[in-house]
Scaffold this motif. Structure first.
Motif, PDB file in Angstrom:
ATOM      1  N   ILE A 165      59.996 -11.409  56.394  1.00  0.00           N
ATOM      2  CA  ILE A 165      58.743 -10.668  56.478  1.00  0.00           C
ATOM      3  C   ILE A 165      58.294 -10.546  57.932  1.00  0.00           C
ATOM      4  O   ILE A 165      57.952  -9.456  58.411  1.00  0.00           O
ATOM      5  N   VAL A 166      58.303 -11.655  58.657  1.00  0.00           N
ATOM      6  CA  VAL A 166      57.879 -11.636  60.052  1.00  0.00           C
ATOM      7  C   VAL A 166      58.809 -10.766  60.894  1.00  0.00           C
ATOM      8  O   VAL A 166      58.378 -10.052  61.799  1.00  0.00           O
ATOM      9  N   ASP A 167      60.095 -10.786  60.572  1.00  0.00           N
ATOM     10  CA  ASP A 167      61.063  -9.994  61.319  1.00  0.00           C
ATOM     11  C   ASP A 167      60.771  -8.500  61.176  1.00  0.00           C
ATOM     12  O   ASP A 167      60.884  -7.742  62.145  1.00  0.00           O
ATOM     13  N   LEU A 168      60.389  -8.065  59.985  1.00  0.00           N
ATOM     14  CA  LEU A 168      60.072  -6.654  59.797  1.00  0.00           C
ATOM     15  C   LEU A 168      58.714  -6.288  60.393  1.00  0.00           C
ATOM     16  O   LEU A 168      58.504  -5.169  60.836  1.00  0.00           O
ATOM     17  N   LEU A 169      57.781  -7.224  60.386  1.00  0.00           N
ATOM     18  CA  LEU A 169      56.476  -6.949  61.001  1.00  0.00           C
ATOM     19  C   LEU A 169      56.582  -6.859  62.517  1.00  0.00           C
ATOM     20  O   LEU A 169      55.795  -6.179  63.159  1.00  0.00           O
ATOM     21  N   ARG A 170      57.532  -7.575  63.100  1.00  0.00           N
ATOM     22  CA  ARG A 170      57.793  -7.563  64.535  1.00  0.00           C
ATOM     23  C   ARG A 170      56.518  -7.658  65.386  1.00  0.00           C
ATOM     24  O   ARG A 170      56.168  -6.726  66.109  1.00  0.00           O
ATOM     25  N   PRO A 171      55.815  -8.781  65.337  1.00  0.00           N
ATOM     26  CA  PRO A 171      54.649  -8.937  66.230  1.00  0.00           C
ATOM     27  C   PRO A 171      55.070  -8.683  67.673  1.00  0.00           C
ATOM     28  O   PRO A 171      56.102  -9.163  68.114  1.00  0.00           O
ATOM     29  N   SER A 172      54.256  -7.910  68.397  1.00  0.00           N
ATOM     30  CA  SER A 172      54.736  -7.482  69.703  1.00  0.00           C
ATOM     31  C   SER A 172      53.739  -7.590  70.843  1.00  0.00           C
ATOM     32  O   SER A 172      54.101  -7.356  71.978  1.00  0.00           O
ATOM     33  N   ALA A 173      52.479  -7.902  70.562  1.00  0.00           N
ATOM     34  CA  ALA A 173      51.514  -8.024  71.653  1.00  0.00           C
ATOM     35  C   ALA A 173      50.353  -8.880  71.177  1.00  0.00           C
ATOM     36  O   ALA A 173      50.154  -9.059  69.988  1.00  0.00           O
ATOM     37  N   ALA A 174      49.568  -9.394  72.109  1.00  0.00           N
ATOM     38  CA  ALA A 174      48.456 -10.260  71.712  1.00  0.00           C
ATOM     39  C   ALA A 174      47.319 -10.152  72.703  1.00  0.00           C
ATOM     40  O   ALA A 174      47.507  -9.816  73.865  1.00  0.00           O
ATOM     41  N   VAL A 175      46.139 -10.434  72.200  1.00  0.00           N
ATOM     42  CA  VAL A 175      44.956 -10.570  73.043  1.00  0.00           C
ATOM     43  C   VAL A 175      44.246 -11.828  72.592  1.00  0.00           C
ATOM     44  O   VAL A 175      44.120 -12.086  71.402  1.00  0.00           O
ATOM     45  N   SER A 176      43.811 -12.641  73.527  1.00  0.00           N
ATOM     46  CA  SER A 176      42.997 -13.796  73.182  1.00  0.00           C
ATOM     47  C   SER A 176      41.881 -13.900  74.203  1.00  0.00           C
ATOM     48  O   SER A 176      42.078 -13.612  75.378  1.00  0.00           O
ATOM     49  N   LYS A 177      40.712 -14.272  73.735  1.00  0.00           N
ATOM     50  CA  LYS A 177      39.541 -14.301  74.605  1.00  0.00           C
ATOM     51  C   LYS A 177      38.513 -15.258  74.022  1.00  0.00           C
ATOM     52  O   LYS A 177      38.508 -15.534  72.820  1.00  0.00           O
ATOM     53  N   PRO A 178      37.607 -15.774  74.839  1.00  0.00           N
ATOM     54  CA  PRO A 178      36.545 -16.640  74.320  1.00  0.00           C
ATOM     55  C   PRO A 178      35.457 -15.831  73.610  1.00  0.00           C
ATOM     56  O   PRO A 178      35.092 -14.741  74.044  1.00  0.00           O
ATOM     57  N   ILE A 179      34.959 -16.373  72.521  1.00  0.00           N
ATOM     58  CA  ILE A 179      33.812 -15.827  71.794  1.00  0.00           C
ATOM     59  C   ILE A 179      32.780 -16.945  71.730  1.00  0.00           C
ATOM     60  O   ILE A 179      33.086 -18.038  71.240  1.00  0.00           O
ATOM     61  N   SER A 180      31.582 -16.693  72.215  1.00  0.00           N
ATOM     62  CA  SER A 180      30.567 -17.744  72.241  1.00  0.00           C
ATOM     63  C   SER A 180      29.247 -17.231  71.698  1.00  0.00           C
ATOM     64  O   SER A 180      29.016 -16.018  71.614  1.00  0.00           O
ATOM     65  N   LEU A 238      54.249 -13.212  47.916  1.00  0.00           N
ATOM     66  CA  LEU A 238      55.391 -14.005  48.355  1.00  0.00           C
ATOM     67  C   LEU A 238      55.000 -15.438  48.672  1.00  0.00           C
ATOM     68  O   LEU A 238      55.680 -16.384  48.270  1.00  0.00           O
ATOM     69  N   VAL A 239      53.910 -15.625  49.408  1.00  0.00           N
ATOM     70  CA  VAL A 239      53.509 -16.976  49.809  1.00  0.00           C
ATOM     71  C   VAL A 239      53.241 -17.838  48.588  1.00  0.00           C
ATOM     72  O   VAL A 239      53.647 -19.001  48.518  1.00  0.00           O
TER      73      VAL A 239
END
Length: 309
Positions: A7-22, A189-190
């Motif tokens: 499943i993860v292989d077909l979804l192919r995650p390819s980018a990310a953003v992470s930031k603080p939320i306060s 599936l899970v």
């Protein structure tokens, strides 16, 4: 590969953003729905997450939340505060009072994936995965997200490659937990992988999708009678065993057609059809479009959609 890895292989995650939320004081915000995964890791304080059809969820320090798809939701310091609509942003966010140390601090983020099979693949996952800090395994997720945050903030060589690999690990680490963070996860599936017998049958289908599996053969692998296996599979996975196999074959075919590097004969052979003609007929029946037309409609090769919590 096992089903989750597939499943993860077909979804192919390819980018990310992470930031603080306060947030500080009395505050509350409302985000619109996003058809993409998002996560949050609470670093200090606590806040409430509220989604339609679910009880309010209190997120405390060290808690981890993963939304394989992100519905409309509210995030607030207290449940009785009015939540104002806000738009997602890719920079640090401060809610409530602007001055002083925040009462709540979290690392929020998102990742993108191939859109072509997203609806099918994400339907096999729980809608919400919650890992309280007190549970064993949360610290592993926390370390993963901390490393992911560091990588996103830097500009070292190989950044995009490392981010892709970290995201794959993040997804599998969250989904591999026995209850996936939710004792009442929906059929998919899970949930099916929680039962050893069904897990063996699912793994067999994924390991050799070319085989013309029968319910009797899969039931034997599961160590169950045919009727018991069929009923349990439908209850836990949400569809009949052979229907699941057909959906998975279609997902593989859609992915191959989008990439455009394999002939119809090659695709047909890989997923268990005797000929390109048989494959084309089955694909048209399920998708309402011929394989060639489908491939031409998606010849840009990539369909990503980012979301920022």
């Amino acid at each position: 590969m096992d089903p989750l890895s597939d499943i993860v292989d077909l979804l192919r995650p390819s980018a990310a953003v992470s930031k603080p939320i306060s947030g500080k004081g009395r505050w509350g915000v409302r985000y619109r729905a996003h058809d993409a995964p998002g996560f949050a890791l609470v670093l200090a304080g606590a806040a409430w997450v509220m989604m339609e059809g679910r009880e309010p969820l209190r997120l405390g320090c060290g808690d981890f939340l993963l939304l394989p798809t992100t519905p409309a939701f509210s995030l607030c310091g207290e449940t009785d505060v009015e939540c104002v609509p806000v738009e997602p942003q890719d920079r640090p966010v401060r809610h409530g009072e602007e001055e002083g140390m925040p009462d709540f601090l979290a690392l929020g983020g998102s990742f993108t994936f191939e859109r072509i099979n997203a609806a099918l693949l994400l339907s096999l996952m729980p809608g919400l995965i919650y890992v309280p800090a007190a549970e064993k395994g949360a610290s592993r997720l926390a370390r993963l997200i901390e490393l992911l945050s560091e990588e996103c903030a830097g500009e070292d060589p190989g950044k995009e490659l490392i981010i892709r690999r970290m995201l794959e690990v993040l997804l599998v680490e969250a989904l591999r937990r026995p209850d996936a963070g939710n004792a009442t996860i929906p059929a998919g599936l899970v949930k099916g992988m929680r039962l050893p017998g069904l897990a063996r049958a699912l793994s067999a289908m994924h390991a050799n999708v070319r085989v013309g599996w029968t319910v009797a053969e899969l039931a034997g692998i599961a160590g169950m009678s045919r009727s018991a296996f069929s009923a349990r599979f439908l209850e836990m996975v949400g569809c009949a065993p052979i229907e699941y196999l057909a959906r998975w074959r279609t997902a593989l075919a859609r992915d191959a057609l989008m990439r455009g590097v394999k002939s119809l004969d090659h695709i047909a052979d890989e997923i268990g059809y005797e000929s390109a003609s048989a494959f084309s007929t089955a694909f048209r029946r399920r998708m309402g479009i011929a394989p060639g037309s489908f491939a031409r409609a998606h010849n840009d090769g990539r369909h990503h959609s980012p979301v920022f919590l």
